[in-house]
Design an enzyme around this catalytic site. Structure first.
Site, PDB file in Angstrom:
ATOM      1  N   HIS A  98      -2.701   4.616  -3.142  1.00 58.53           N
ATOM      2  CA  HIS A  98      -3.795   5.370  -2.513  1.00 58.53           C
ATOM      3  C   HIS A  98      -3.497   6.863  -2.644  1.00 58.53           C
ATOM      4  O   HIS A  98      -2.623   7.384  -1.953  1.00 58.53           O
ATOM      5  CB  HIS A  98      -3.872   4.933  -1.037  1.00 58.53           C
ATOM      6  N   HIS A 134       0.853  -1.190   0.000  1.00 56.39           N
ATOM      7  CA  HIS A 134       0.000   0.000   0.000  1.00 56.39           C
ATOM      8  C   HIS A 134       0.887   1.237   0.000  1.00 56.39           C
ATOM      9  O   HIS A 134       1.748   1.412   0.863  1.00 56.39           O
ATOM     10  CB  HIS A 134      -0.881  -0.044   1.246  1.00 56.39           C
ATOM     11  N   ASP A 171      -8.704   0.825   5.735  1.00 58.25           N
ATOM     12  CA  ASP A 171      -7.400   1.470   5.874  1.00 58.25           C
ATOM     13  C   ASP A 171      -7.433   2.429   7.053  1.00 58.25           C
ATOM     14  O   ASP A 171      -8.192   3.400   7.046  1.00 58.25           O
ATOM     15  CB  ASP A 171      -7.092   2.216   4.565  1.00 58.25           C
ATOM     16  N   MET A 177       0.389  11.619  -0.465  1.00 62.46           N
ATOM     17  CA  MET A 177      -0.279  12.757   0.197  1.00 62.46           C
ATOM     18  C   MET A 177       0.346  14.055  -0.278  1.00 62.46           C
ATOM     19  O   MET A 177       1.569  14.166  -0.353  1.00 62.46           O
ATOM     20  CB  MET A 177      -0.099  12.652   1.709  1.00 62.46           C
TER      21      MET A 177
HETATM   22  C1  DX5 Z   1      -3.744   7.139   6.367  1.00 59.29           C
HETATM   23  C2  DX5 Z   1      -3.210   6.167   5.337  1.00 59.29           C
HETATM   24  C3  DX5 Z   1      -3.046   4.795   5.853  1.00 59.29           C
HETATM   25  C4  DX5 Z   1      -2.032   4.629   6.956  1.00 59.29           C
HETATM   26  C5  DX5 Z   1      -2.391   3.411   7.753  1.00 59.29           C
HETATM   27  O1  DX5 Z   1      -4.153   8.290   5.741  1.00 59.29           O
HETATM   28  O2  DX5 Z   1      -4.081   6.113   4.226  1.00 59.29           O
HETATM   29  O3  DX5 Z   1      -2.745   3.904   4.783  1.00 59.29           O
HETATM   30  O4  DX5 Z   1      -0.729   4.500   6.479  1.00 59.29           O
HETATM   31  O5  DX5 Z   1      -1.548   3.325   8.848  1.00 59.29           O
HETATM   32  P1  DX5 Z   1      -1.966   2.611  10.207  1.00 59.29           P
HETATM   33  O6  DX5 Z   1      -2.200   1.164   9.888  1.00 59.29           O
HETATM   34  O7  DX5 Z   1      -0.776   2.828  11.071  1.00 59.29           O
HETATM   35  O8  DX5 Z   1      -3.202   3.290  10.725  1.00 59.29           O
HETATM   36 ZN    ZN Z   2      -3.796   4.475   2.754  1.00 57.32          ZN
END
Ligand code: DX5
Ligand code: ZN
Length: 223
Positions: A65, A32, A174, A36
């Site tokens: 993502h 994944h 997620d 951002m």
């Molecule tokens: C948050 C991301 C997630 C994040 C998940 O905005 O989209 O993919 O990395 O991390 P954990 O599992 O630590 O919540």
């Molecule tokens: Zn994510």
């Protein structure tokens, strides 16, 4: 089928190649990749060049993502970087259907994500063109947050809807997934499980991933 997708947001960015190989050896189904932009979410991570560099180190399926505004501007960059599925946020653009068409035309799988405040009904008109829906179980932007339980109700409704129409749909969750709540997510109907801190923060990621598969298999969709 259950897939475990470790999020490299929680990896050691100074050693990404070895981090990716560590989770690949540990039995991850895919990787994944959280993109951002500091605008759609209040955090900046990495872009296509990092993904392209990782593409040369692994054959893992790349689950990209996009937490960026105006994703349409960058789809070709992520296709070229080696994305296997691209998720855009429903809230990030006016024309998700058009972005989906561009992704599909590039022969890449397409997915739409909904943040915790967006109702699941928003994606229903898009479902027949989607391979996956990502239901955010935390507010997007940061790893290491706590799962918001009410988001799992949206997963349940979506799975019911897809089943009632015989749609083959992957539903990804997620944010804040741990060994304590992964069973709740799969019982609600999720089958693609993202996990950042729980996997990368473990001394033995392989033990965590095996346990995740085990719990998920024992907790199928409860209807
Ligand atoms: C948050 C991301 C997630 C994040 C998940 O905005 O989209 O993919 O990395 O991390 P954990 O599992 O630590 O919540
Ligand atoms: Zn994510």
């Amino acid at each position: 089928m259950i897939y475990i997708s470790p999020s490299i947001l929680a990896a050691d960015f100074a050693n990404l190649e070895s981090e990716v190989k560590r989770v690949e050896r540990a039995g991850a189904s895919m990787l994944h990749l959280d993109v951002m932009d500091g605008v759609f979410v209040p955090n900046i991570s990495f872009g296509p060049s990092v993904i392209a560099a990782l593409r040369r180190c692994t054959d893992l399926f790349f689950d990209v993502h996009l937490m960026i505004v105006d994703p349409i501007r960058y789809i070709q960059d992520f296709v070229r970087a080696g994305a296997d599925i691209i998720t855009l946020h429903y809230e990030s653009c006016d024309n998700p259907a058009k972005v989906i068409s561009i992704i599909k035309a590039a022969d890449v799988r397409a997915s739409v994500s909904i943040s915790p405040g967006t109702p699941y009904e928003a994606v229903l008109p898009l479902l027949d063109r989607l391979d996956m829906v990502l239901v955010m179980t935390v507010e997007p932007g940061f790893g290491g947050q706590k799962l918001i339980p009410s988001t799992l109700e949206k997963v349940r409704q979506l799975r019911r809807y897809a089943n009632s129409r015989n749609l083959k749909l992957d539903i990804e969750v997620d944010g804040g997934i741990t060994l304590d709540n992964i069973g709740l997510a799969t019982r609600a109907g999720a089958n693609v499980i993202v996990s950042g801190s729980t996997i990368f923060g473990a001394s033995r990621p392989s033990a965590v991933i095996s346990k995740m598969f085990e719990i998920a298999e024992k907790n199928p969709f409860a209807g």
